[in-house]
Design a protein around this motif. Structure first.
Motif, PDB file in Angstrom:
ATOM      1  N   TRP A 509       0.808  -1.226   0.000  1.00 51.80           N
ATOM      2  CA  TRP A 509       0.000   0.000   0.000  1.00 51.80           C
ATOM      3  C   TRP A 509       0.843   1.279   0.000  1.00 51.80           C
ATOM      4  CZ3 TRP A 509      -3.746   0.012   4.868  1.00 51.80           C
ATOM      5  CH2 TRP A 509      -3.014   0.012   6.052  1.00 51.80           C
ATOM      6  N   SER A 510       2.120   1.174   0.391  1.00 55.55           N
ATOM      7  CA  SER A 510       3.006   2.343   0.228  1.00 55.55           C
ATOM      8  C   SER A 510       3.229   2.591  -1.265  1.00 55.55           C
ATOM      9  CB  SER A 510       4.363   2.106   0.889  1.00 55.55           C
ATOM     10  OG  SER A 510       4.219   1.853   2.272  1.00 55.55           O
ATOM     11  N   ILE A 511       3.378   1.488  -2.001  1.00 49.21           N
ATOM     12  CA  ILE A 511       3.631   1.570  -3.448  1.00 49.21           C
ATOM     13  C   ILE A 511       2.383   2.076  -4.174  1.00 49.21           C
ATOM     14  CG2 ILE A 511       4.115   0.167  -5.502  1.00 49.21           C
ATOM     15  CD1 ILE A 511       5.603  -1.802  -3.456  1.00 49.21           C
ATOM     16  N   ALA A 512       1.249   1.427  -3.882  1.00 46.74           N
ATOM     17  CA  ALA A 512       0.005   1.782  -4.570  1.00 46.74           C
ATOM     18  C   ALA A 512      -0.447   3.197  -4.200  1.00 46.74           C
ATOM     19  CB  ALA A 512      -1.082   0.775  -4.223  1.00 46.74           C
ATOM     20  N   GLY A 513      -0.249   3.557  -2.935  1.00 46.78           N
ATOM     21  CA  GLY A 513      -0.648   4.897  -2.483  1.00 46.78           C
ATOM     22  C   GLY A 513       0.075   5.978  -3.271  1.00 46.78           C
ATOM     23  N   TYR A 514       1.346   5.740  -3.544  1.00 46.39           N
ATOM     24  CA  TYR A 514       2.132   6.703  -4.342  1.00 46.39           C
ATOM     25  C   TYR A 514       1.564   6.803  -5.753  1.00 46.39           C
ATOM     26  CZ  TYR A 514       5.968   8.257  -7.336  1.00 46.39           C
ATOM     27  OH  TYR A 514       6.714   8.903  -8.294  1.00 46.39           O
ATOM     28  N   LEU A 515       1.273   5.649  -6.361  1.00 47.75           N
ATOM     29  CA  LEU A 515       0.743   5.656  -7.733  1.00 47.75           C
ATOM     30  C   LEU A 515      -0.607   6.376  -7.808  1.00 47.75           C
ATOM     31  CD1 LEU A 515       1.641   2.046  -8.915  1.00 47.75           C
ATOM     32  CD2 LEU A 515       2.567   4.192  -9.807  1.00 47.75           C
ATOM     33  N   VAL A 516      -1.447   6.096  -6.843  1.00 45.20           N
ATOM     34  CA  VAL A 516      -2.777   6.727  -6.839  1.00 45.20           C
ATOM     35  C   VAL A 516      -2.635   8.244  -6.696  1.00 45.20           C
ATOM     36  CG1 VAL A 516      -4.953   6.910  -5.548  1.00 45.20           C
ATOM     37  CG2 VAL A 516      -3.954   4.674  -5.983  1.00 45.20           C
ATOM     38  N   ALA A 517      -1.751   8.667  -5.796  1.00 48.31           N
ATOM     39  CA  ALA A 517      -1.544  10.107  -5.611  1.00 48.31           C
ATOM     40  C   ALA A 517      -1.070  10.746  -6.919  1.00 48.31           C
ATOM     41  CB  ALA A 517      -0.528  10.346  -4.493  1.00 48.31           C
ATOM     42  N   LYS A 518      -0.121  10.104  -7.580  1.00 48.61           N
ATOM     43  CA  LYS A 518       0.405  10.644  -8.849  1.00 48.61           C
ATOM     44  C   LYS A 518      -0.709  10.721  -9.897  1.00 48.61           C
ATOM     45  CE  LYS A 518       4.490  11.131  -9.942  1.00 48.61           C
ATOM     46  NZ  LYS A 518       5.345  12.343  -9.946  1.00 48.61           N
ATOM     47  N   MET A 519      -1.487   9.646 -10.009  1.00 48.32           N
ATOM     48  CA  MET A 519      -2.516   9.616 -11.051  1.00 48.32           C
ATOM     49  C   MET A 519      -3.613  10.639 -10.791  1.00 48.32           C
ATOM     50  SD  MET A 519      -2.933   5.711 -12.341  1.00 48.32           S
ATOM     51  CE  MET A 519      -2.678   4.784 -10.875  1.00 48.32           C
ATOM     52  N   MET A 520      -3.948  10.830  -9.531  1.00 49.52           N
ATOM     53  CA  MET A 520      -4.997  11.812  -9.229  1.00 49.52           C
ATOM     54  C   MET A 520      -4.544  13.231  -9.543  1.00 49.52           C
ATOM     55  SD  MET A 520      -7.061  10.642  -5.835  1.00 49.52           S
ATOM     56  CE  MET A 520      -5.616  10.536  -4.827  1.00 49.52           C
ATOM     57  N   LEU A 521      -3.267  13.504  -9.254  1.00 46.35           N
ATOM     58  CA  LEU A 521      -2.768  14.852  -9.556  1.00 46.35           C
ATOM     59  C   LEU A 521      -2.716  15.079 -11.061  1.00 46.35           C
ATOM     60  CD1 LEU A 521       0.175  16.014  -7.303  1.00 46.35           C
ATOM     61  CD2 LEU A 521      -2.096  16.998  -7.520  1.00 46.35           C
ATOM     62  N   GLU A 522      -2.369  14.027 -11.782  1.00 48.90           N
ATOM     63  CA  GLU A 522      -2.305  14.141 -13.232  1.00 48.90           C
ATOM     64  C   GLU A 522      -3.687  14.318 -13.846  1.00 48.90           C
ATOM     65  OE1 GLU A 522       0.138  14.463 -15.244  1.00 48.90           O
ATOM     66  OE2 GLU A 522       1.550  14.370 -13.569  1.00 48.90           O
ATOM     67  N   ASP A 523      -4.636  13.582 -13.312  1.00 50.30           N
ATOM     68  CA  ASP A 523      -5.984  13.611 -13.869  1.00 50.30           C
ATOM     69  C   ASP A 523      -6.980  13.709 -12.716  1.00 50.30           C
ATOM     70  OD1 ASP A 523      -8.395  13.208 -15.029  1.00 50.30           O
ATOM     71  OD2 ASP A 523      -7.866  11.345 -16.067  1.00 50.30           O
ATOM     72  N   PRO A 524      -7.275  14.945 -12.304  1.00 51.66           N
ATOM     73  CA  PRO A 524      -8.111  15.121 -11.102  1.00 51.66           C
ATOM     74  C   PRO A 524      -9.515  14.554 -11.224  1.00 51.66           C
ATOM     75  CG  PRO A 524      -7.617  17.239 -12.142  1.00 51.66           C
ATOM     76  CD  PRO A 524      -6.795  16.223 -12.845  1.00 51.66           C
ATOM     77  N   SER A 525      -9.942  14.206 -12.426  1.00 48.84           N
ATOM     78  CA  SER A 525     -11.293  13.644 -12.535  1.00 48.84           C
ATOM     79  C   SER A 525     -11.396  12.289 -11.829  1.00 48.84           C
ATOM     80  CB  SER A 525     -11.699  13.495 -14.000  1.00 48.84           C
ATOM     81  OG  SER A 525     -11.003  12.442 -14.608  1.00 48.84           O
ATOM     82  N   HIS A 526     -10.249  11.645 -11.597  1.00 48.24           N
ATOM     83  CA  HIS A 526     -10.255  10.365 -10.878  1.00 48.24           C
ATOM     84  C   HIS A 526     -10.859  10.485  -9.479  1.00 48.24           C
ATOM     85  CE1 HIS A 526      -8.096   8.140 -13.811  1.00 48.24           C
ATOM     86  NE2 HIS A 526      -6.927   8.724 -13.633  1.00 48.24           N
ATOM     87  N   ILE A 527     -10.809  11.680  -8.936  1.00 48.57           N
ATOM     88  CA  ILE A 527     -11.233  11.827  -7.542  1.00 48.57           C
ATOM     89  C   ILE A 527     -12.706  11.470  -7.341  1.00 48.57           C
ATOM     90  CG2 ILE A 527     -11.829  14.268  -7.590  1.00 48.57           C
ATOM     91  CD1 ILE A 527     -10.748  14.506  -4.833  1.00 48.57           C
ATOM     92  N   GLY A 528     -13.496  11.553  -8.404  1.00 49.58           N
ATOM     93  CA  GLY A 528     -14.920  11.196  -8.310  1.00 49.58           C
ATOM     94  C   GLY A 528     -15.149   9.796  -7.760  1.00 49.58           C
ATOM     95  N   MET A 529     -14.187   8.914  -7.948  1.00 42.61           N
ATOM     96  CA  MET A 529     -14.310   7.547  -7.444  1.00 42.61           C
ATOM     97  C   MET A 529     -14.363   7.473  -5.928  1.00 42.61           C
ATOM     98  SD  MET A 529     -11.486   5.207  -9.227  1.00 42.61           S
ATOM     99  CE  MET A 529     -10.913   5.678 -10.835  1.00 42.61           C
ATOM    100  N   ILE A 530     -13.627   8.371  -5.287  1.00 39.16           N
ATOM    101  CA  ILE A 530     -13.517   8.239  -3.835  1.00 39.16           C
ATOM    102  C   ILE A 530     -13.926   9.525  -3.113  1.00 39.16           C
ATOM    103  CG2 ILE A 530     -11.931   6.344  -3.307  1.00 39.16           C
ATOM    104  CD1 ILE A 530     -10.427   9.627  -3.774  1.00 39.16           C
ATOM    105  N   SER A 531     -14.753  10.305  -3.791  1.00 42.25           N
ATOM    106  CA  SER A 531     -15.197  11.530  -3.143  1.00 42.25           C
ATOM    107  C   SER A 531     -16.705  11.680  -3.302  1.00 42.25           C
ATOM    108  CB  SER A 531     -14.456  12.696  -3.793  1.00 42.25           C
ATOM    109  OG  SER A 531     -15.113  13.895  -3.550  1.00 42.25           O
ATOM    110  N   LEU A 532     -17.343  12.209  -2.293  1.00 39.64           N
ATOM    111  CA  LEU A 532     -18.795  12.436  -2.332  1.00 39.64           C
ATOM    112  C   LEU A 532     -19.047  13.917  -2.089  1.00 39.64           C
ATOM    113  CD1 LEU A 532     -19.478   9.419  -0.062  1.00 39.64           C
ATOM    114  CD2 LEU A 532     -20.596   9.648  -2.276  1.00 39.64           C
ATOM    115  N   GLU A 533     -19.939  14.475  -2.867  1.00 35.53           N
ATOM    116  CA  GLU A 533     -20.222  15.895  -2.699  1.00 35.53           C
ATOM    117  C   GLU A 533     -21.049  16.162  -1.443  1.00 35.53           C
ATOM    118  OE1 GLU A 533     -18.921  18.522  -4.131  1.00 35.53           O
ATOM    119  OE2 GLU A 533     -17.691  16.928  -4.970  1.00 35.53           O
ATOM    120  N   GLU A 534     -21.021  17.406  -1.015  1.00 37.30           N
ATOM    121  CA  GLU A 534     -21.768  17.796   0.175  1.00 37.30           C
ATOM    122  C   GLU A 534     -23.263  17.594  -0.052  1.00 37.30           C
ATOM    123  OE1 GLU A 534     -22.500  21.685   2.981  1.00 37.30           O
ATOM    124  OE2 GLU A 534     -22.091  21.888   0.860  1.00 37.30           O
ATOM    125  N   ASP A 535     -23.942  17.133   0.974  1.00 37.01           N
ATOM    126  CA  ASP A 535     -25.386  17.046   0.903  1.00 37.01           C
ATOM    127  C   ASP A 535     -25.959  18.269   1.608  1.00 37.01           C
ATOM    128  OD1 ASP A 535     -28.130  16.424   1.689  1.00 37.01           O
ATOM    129  OD2 ASP A 535     -27.692  14.529   0.677  1.00 37.01           O
TER     130      ASP A 535
END
Ligand code: GLC
Length: 550
Positions: A509-535
């Motif tokens: 998870w240290s390895i994967a966490g780094y990759l996920v962080a890099k990919m999200m910064l590169e393509d912020p639309s990925h964040i929709g997978m793990i983010s929920l908007e305010e209700d």
């Protein structure tokens, strides 16, 4: 991310549900509006601070891909990806676990040098989450689907500790695939807490499972998995465990020490923030996936009520900022009746000295725990990041959490992102709280250690609050060391400078966490997978301090 296979209308009901007012969820069927992409456009426009319109347009454009195939910024700026990225992918793939030829997860650590394997050769549910996100972001959803189905099957097992039978809905902490080379068969053994050190069931596993099912659905647009009777039943079983009536006077979930990422005695029993934030996120994720059939409706009603109560409780009683700290400092005690201000009878004398210096004028956070006469003032990173991602934190609170992180960078990040909690406990307090745990000595492991895996949650929180520059700073720190140190599980010391005393190397998870962080910064639309908007229906009633309004 594009979802080419599914019919357009079925791709959207999930993202629409995220924005759904809770009160309306009971009355109306799920919206079906034609949209092209599975991610949430509204969330994208709201997280745009920190990104140029151009960045976001690129991320939105149909056909845009995750960066490993066609990295957006590299195309734009034509610079090379960091060499660590390729290494990380290689290491992540090495950690894959197969069951009868199908990938079903990733092993916790691939550390051949370590003498003691313990259970690091198993697939942990919580550890697999960043791996799963990395695969989803890279357009490889199969392993995630297999994992979700395999763990769902395991949930169906009868679980016992000695003569006591565990709840039906409990998801495993981890499982292991045993290969018999002679018979050429694969079998699975799972651990629901009955083998775990301390014999604690992982309360977080079920929540992560629901959150991951939503991420899979959102990323692929494939609604067929979450809509199967098996998955619907799996969700309901998890929910029955935490929505049942009992003696509770609070909407928060009561649990034992060590039932989540911090899986050893660390004084996190009661109502720890990590579990409450994951509980909240899982409830909202389940709400977006449960069918409105007879069985589903019953749970939807319960979820809606619980979310209202839980958000009120957390936003008011767990929230701490300068003003609130000052109020608690001046609390009267022994108040009786409904008019009590100090409802939980917290003794001002129990406020630890460090918190007065730590609290900046601007900023705030959700404290570690609140129960009768007890406030654990420690700052925990996972709970606060998940509070941002799930919108348990109001937008103002989310900003305040990030403000605090910036102002207390040295303490919370230091030389290695990110502290699991702050501060550590030592001396006699360590003896009493941990039971003299030699692994959790001060500034080590769960006791104020620094965990690279937390980078992905920090990055997601930064993107959601429109502050990607904070994530970049953290990634720079990681890139200066993680690879050189062989991807350790955790770092020790006040600044997180030393590789952890008993840290595994090549911790997945240290390895994967780094990759996920890099990919999200590169393509912020990925964040929709793990983010929920305010209700909007869950707005806080009380305004407590300046940092909420500024
Ligand atoms: C340790 C961690 C736990 C993790 C496991 C496997 O027990 O405390 O959070 O899931 O290792 O990496």
């Amino acid at each position: 991310m594009e979802c080419p296979k599914e019919p357009l209308e079925s791709q959207c009901s999930l993202s629409e549900m995220d924005d759904f007012d809770l009160t309306r969820a009971l009355d109306k069927p799920r919206l079906k509006i034609e949209r092209k992409r599975s991610f949430d456009e509204r969330s994208m426009s709201e997280l745009s601070t920190g990104y140029s319109r151009h960045d976001l347009d690129m991320a939105h454009s149909p056909g845009s891909r995750s960066f490993v195939d066609t990295p957006l910024s590299y195309v734009r700026n034509s610079f090379e990806p960091h060499p660590m990225v390729a290494e990380a992918w290689e290491a992540l793939r090495r950690s894959m676990v197969f069951f009868r030829g199908q990938p079903v997860g990733t092993i916790a650590a691939y550390d051949h040098a370590s003498e003691e394997v313990l259970n690091y050769d198993q697939v942990f549910v919580r550890d697999f989450v960043p791996s799963a996100l990395a695969f989803l972001m890279n357009g490889e959803p199969d392993i995630v689907k297999n994992f979700l189905l395999k763990t769902l099957q395991l949930q169906g097992w009868e679980k016992r500790v000695d003569r006591f039978k565990l709840g039906e809905g409990v998801m495993p902490a981890s499982f292991k695939v045993l290969h018999d080379p002679v018979r050429k068969t694969d079998t699975i053994v799972a651990d629901f807490g009955e083998s775990a050190i301390g014999r604690v069931a992982p309360v977080d596993s079920g929540f992560w499972w629901i959150i991951l099912l939503r991420a899979y659905t959102k990323s692929t647009g494939d609604l067929t998995l979450s809509e199967t009777p098996e998955c619907q039943r799996g969700i309901r079983l998890i929910l029955s465990l935490c929505l049942s009536e009992g003696f509770d006077t609070f909407p928060t979930l009561l649990c034992a020490d060590g039932c989540s990422m911090v899986d050893r005695r660390m004084g996190v029993y009661g109502y720890p923030i990590e579990i409450q934030a994951l509980f909240f996120m899982a409830l909202r994720s389940a709400l977006s996936m449960l069918k409105h059939d007879e069985e589903g409706r019953e749970f939807i009603e319960k979820i809606v009520k619980r979310l209202h109560a839980l958000s009120f409780h957390m936003r008011n009683y767990f929230w701490l900022d300068f003003q609130q700290l000052n109020d608690i400092y001046r609390y009267k005690t022994e108040e009786y009746s409904h008019t009590a201000v100090n409802k939980f009878n917290v003794m001002p004398d129990s406020i630890p000295d460090w918190v007065f210096d730590f609290m900046p004028l601007r900023g705030g956070y959700f404290v570690g725990n609140v129960s009768p006469a007890r406030m654990d003032f420690r700052w925990f990173s996972l709970g606060n990041c998940v509070a941002i991602l799930s919108s348990l934190a109001t937008p103002d609170q989310s900003m305040a959490i990030m403000d605090l992180l910036e102002q207390r960078w040295e303490e919370l990040v230091g030389e290695m992102p990110l502290k699991i909690c702050y501060p550590c406990i030592e001396s006699n307090e360590w003896r009493i709280v941990t039971g003299c745990d030699p692994k959790n000595t001060r500034w080590s492991y769960h006791n104020g250690g620094s965990w690279p895996v937390l980078l992905w949650m920090l990055t997601a929180a930064c993107i959601k609050t429109g502050r990607p520059q904070i994530a970049r700073r953290a990634i720079d720190l990681i890139e200066s060391r993680l690879h050189r140190d062989c991807w350790p599980e955790y770092y020790d010391g006040k600044l997180g400078r030393y590789v952890g005393k008993q840290a595994r190397k090549y911790q997945t998870w240290s390895i994967a966490g780094y990759l996920v962080a890099k990919m999200m910064l590169e393509d912020p639309s990925h964040i929709g997978m793990i983010s929920l908007e305010e209700d909007k229906q869950m707005k806080p009633v009380l305004k407590r301090s300046a940092s909420w309004t500024c």
